[in-house]
Each structure stands twice: as C-alpha cells, then as structure tokens.
Design an enzyme around this catalytic site. Structure first.
Site, PDB file in Angstrom:
ATOM      1  N   SER A  84     -55.208 -65.684  28.216  1.00 22.27           N
ATOM      2  CA  SER A  84     -55.144 -64.314  28.716  1.00 22.27           C
ATOM      3  C   SER A  84     -56.362 -63.538  28.256  1.00 22.27           C
ATOM      4  O   SER A  84     -57.002 -63.890  27.251  1.00 22.27           O
ATOM      5  CB  SER A  84     -53.875 -63.636  28.190  1.00 22.27           C
ATOM      6  OG  SER A  84     -53.867 -62.253  28.459  1.00 22.27           O
ATOM      7  N   TYR A 124     -47.614 -60.115  22.066  1.00 21.35           N
ATOM      8  CA  TYR A 124     -48.105 -61.017  23.113  1.00 21.35           C
ATOM      9  C   TYR A 124     -49.578 -61.340  22.899  1.00 21.35           C
ATOM     10  O   TYR A 124     -49.989 -62.505  22.955  1.00 21.35           O
ATOM     11  CB  TYR A 124     -47.898 -60.371  24.480  1.00 21.35           C
ATOM     12  CG  TYR A 124     -48.501 -61.150  25.623  1.00 21.35           C
ATOM     13  CD1 TYR A 124     -47.862 -62.274  26.133  1.00 21.35           C
ATOM     14  CD2 TYR A 124     -49.701 -60.756  26.207  1.00 21.35           C
ATOM     15  CE1 TYR A 124     -48.411 -62.998  27.186  1.00 21.35           C
ATOM     16  CE2 TYR A 124     -50.259 -61.468  27.258  1.00 21.35           C
ATOM     17  CZ  TYR A 124     -49.614 -62.590  27.744  1.00 21.35           C
ATOM     18  OH  TYR A 124     -50.164 -63.300  28.779  1.00 21.35           O
ATOM     19  N   LYS A 145     -51.369 -64.994  22.154  1.00 20.25           N
ATOM     20  CA  LYS A 145     -52.406 -65.565  23.007  1.00 20.25           C
ATOM     21  C   LYS A 145     -53.706 -65.791  22.221  1.00 20.25           C
ATOM     22  O   LYS A 145     -54.454 -66.728  22.513  1.00 20.25           O
ATOM     23  CB  LYS A 145     -52.653 -64.661  24.212  1.00 20.25           C
ATOM     24  CG  LYS A 145     -51.527 -64.704  25.231  1.00 20.25           C
ATOM     25  CD  LYS A 145     -51.349 -66.101  25.823  1.00 20.25           C
ATOM     26  CE  LYS A 145     -50.333 -66.143  26.930  1.00 20.25           C
ATOM     27  NZ  LYS A 145     -50.188 -67.510  27.523  1.00 20.25           N
TER      28      LYS A 145
END
Length: 234
Positions: free
Chosen positions: A130, A143, A147
């Site tokens: 990402s 998150y 990542k």
C-alpha cells in the site's frame, strides 16, 4: 516470470483485488488458480479451485501448502483495514488484529510456500502492499503500521529467496474501489487496473510496482527535503 501456464495461489480471493487477480490470471493463460478464502463457499469465480485458507490459522496455511504443491506463483493479497489512531482506546487490540492478518499472515504463507516454489523452479511472490507502507497520517494508523511491516518483510524476502531464483514483487497503490474503501471519499483506482499493472510488472521482472500516480508521487517524495511522510507545514 510468465503467467501463461503458471499455477497461482491468491489469498483473500473471494472479493476485491483478490477476485480481480483470479480473473486476470485466467485471462492471461494461468494453468490453474487456487482461490484462497476463509470460507471457500464465498469463492464464486468460475474456473478456479477454491481453497480454505485463513492466513491467521497456521493449520490452514500448512494444509494449503500440502494441497497446492504445484504452485509457481503466490499472490499474498489477504488483508484487512480499520480506521483509528494510535491514541484511541482500542488501538492496542486493533494493531494486533491487523498485524496478525496483514503481516503475520503474509509471513506464514511465505514460509510455507517458499519450499514449494523452490521445488517448482523458483516462481514468484507478489505481495499486495500500500501507499500506507510509507506514510501514516493517523487515520489508518494500525493499517499503515501493518503494511510498513509487510513492506519490510517483502524487502527481506528478496534477499533470502534470491538463491532459489524466486522473484519477489511488492505492489503499492493508494485507494482502490473495493468493499474496504466503500466509506472513503476521494479518487479510487479500479481493481482491474491495479491488477493489470501488477501482473505486467511481474512479467517484466520488476521488484516493485507503483500502480497509480499518487503512489508514484509519494515514493518520489520520500527523498524530498521535507519527506512525504511528514505533515505539511502550515
């Protein structure tokens, strides 16, 4: 590596980017596509072989590696996301949950399938990362951390697997139009476009694909005098 005649495993293959990967792999001539999902009944794409695979469960991962011993390409796509900052009351629990899927899940699958790829000539891993691997504004704090950890894992795997000639590609992108981003306003890429760019990069022998303009800008900005991961000055 080439997709034509490859045998691929896609984790999180029942929707979103994972589903788009299964479709594009078949369109490019993959000989077999295993579609991993927590509940195989949710896999509805014709032409794939549904596989029970919850990446947070070591037994599922081991069973998948035993069953799918012909795999030459693993697409580590399974992932979850949640909004919230690190100062929120539930941030500890949330961070553990996201790391368990987005980092440890990718690690489990990579460890289980690295010997399978070696036995089948090397093959490749394509890890779905990402833009949040590099920037963390606090809205998706856990998150982004998961990542970033997955990006570091991807970079290490390139070194560890070089001797067995396994290609390792990291796929970075900003928001994609999937269920995970339904509540997010702003521009979103289509899963189909992201997947096509990812597989083009894989077949071209790339180590990294920056799949949209925003991601390319952020990556370039990491080396700017005021790097892109810092907040803008008022």
């Amino acid at each position: 590596m080439k997709i034509d005649n490859a045998v691929a495993l896609v984790t999180g293959a029942n929707r979103g980017i994972g589903l788009a990967f299964t479709r594009e792999l078949l369109a490019r001539g993959a000989r077999k596509v295993y579609a991993g999902a927590r509940d195989p009944a949710t896999v509805t794409q014709p032409g794939v072989e549904a596989l029970r695979l919850d990446v947070t469960r070591p037994d599922d991962v081991a069973a998948a590696a035993a069953r799918a011993g012909d795999v030459t390409l693993v697409i580590n796509n399974a992932g979850i996301a949640a909004f919230g900052g690190f100062l929120a009351a539930d941030s500890d629990e949330l961070a553990r949950r996201l790391l368990e899927t987005n980092y440890f899940g990718m690690l489990r699958v990579s460890k289980a399938f690295a010997p399978v790829l070696a036995a089948n000539g090397g093959g490749g891993f394509l890890n779905v990362l990402s833009i949040a691997s590099w920037i963390n504004g606090g809205q998706l704090a856990a998150y982004a951390a998961s990542k970033a950890a997955a990006w570091s894992l991807t970079n290490a795997l390139r070194h560890e697997l070089a001797g067995q000639k396994t290609q390792v590609l990291g796929l970075h992108m900003a928001f994609v139009d999937t269920d995970l981003t339904r509540s997010v306003d702003g521009p979103k890429a289509s899963p189909e476009d992201i997947v096509k760019r990812a597989l083009d990069g894989l077949e071209s022998g790339l180590d990294e694909v920056l799949a949209d303009e925003r991601t390319q800008q952020v990556k370039q900005g990491l080396a700017a005098p005021r790097p892109s991961y810092l907040p803008a000055r008022a």
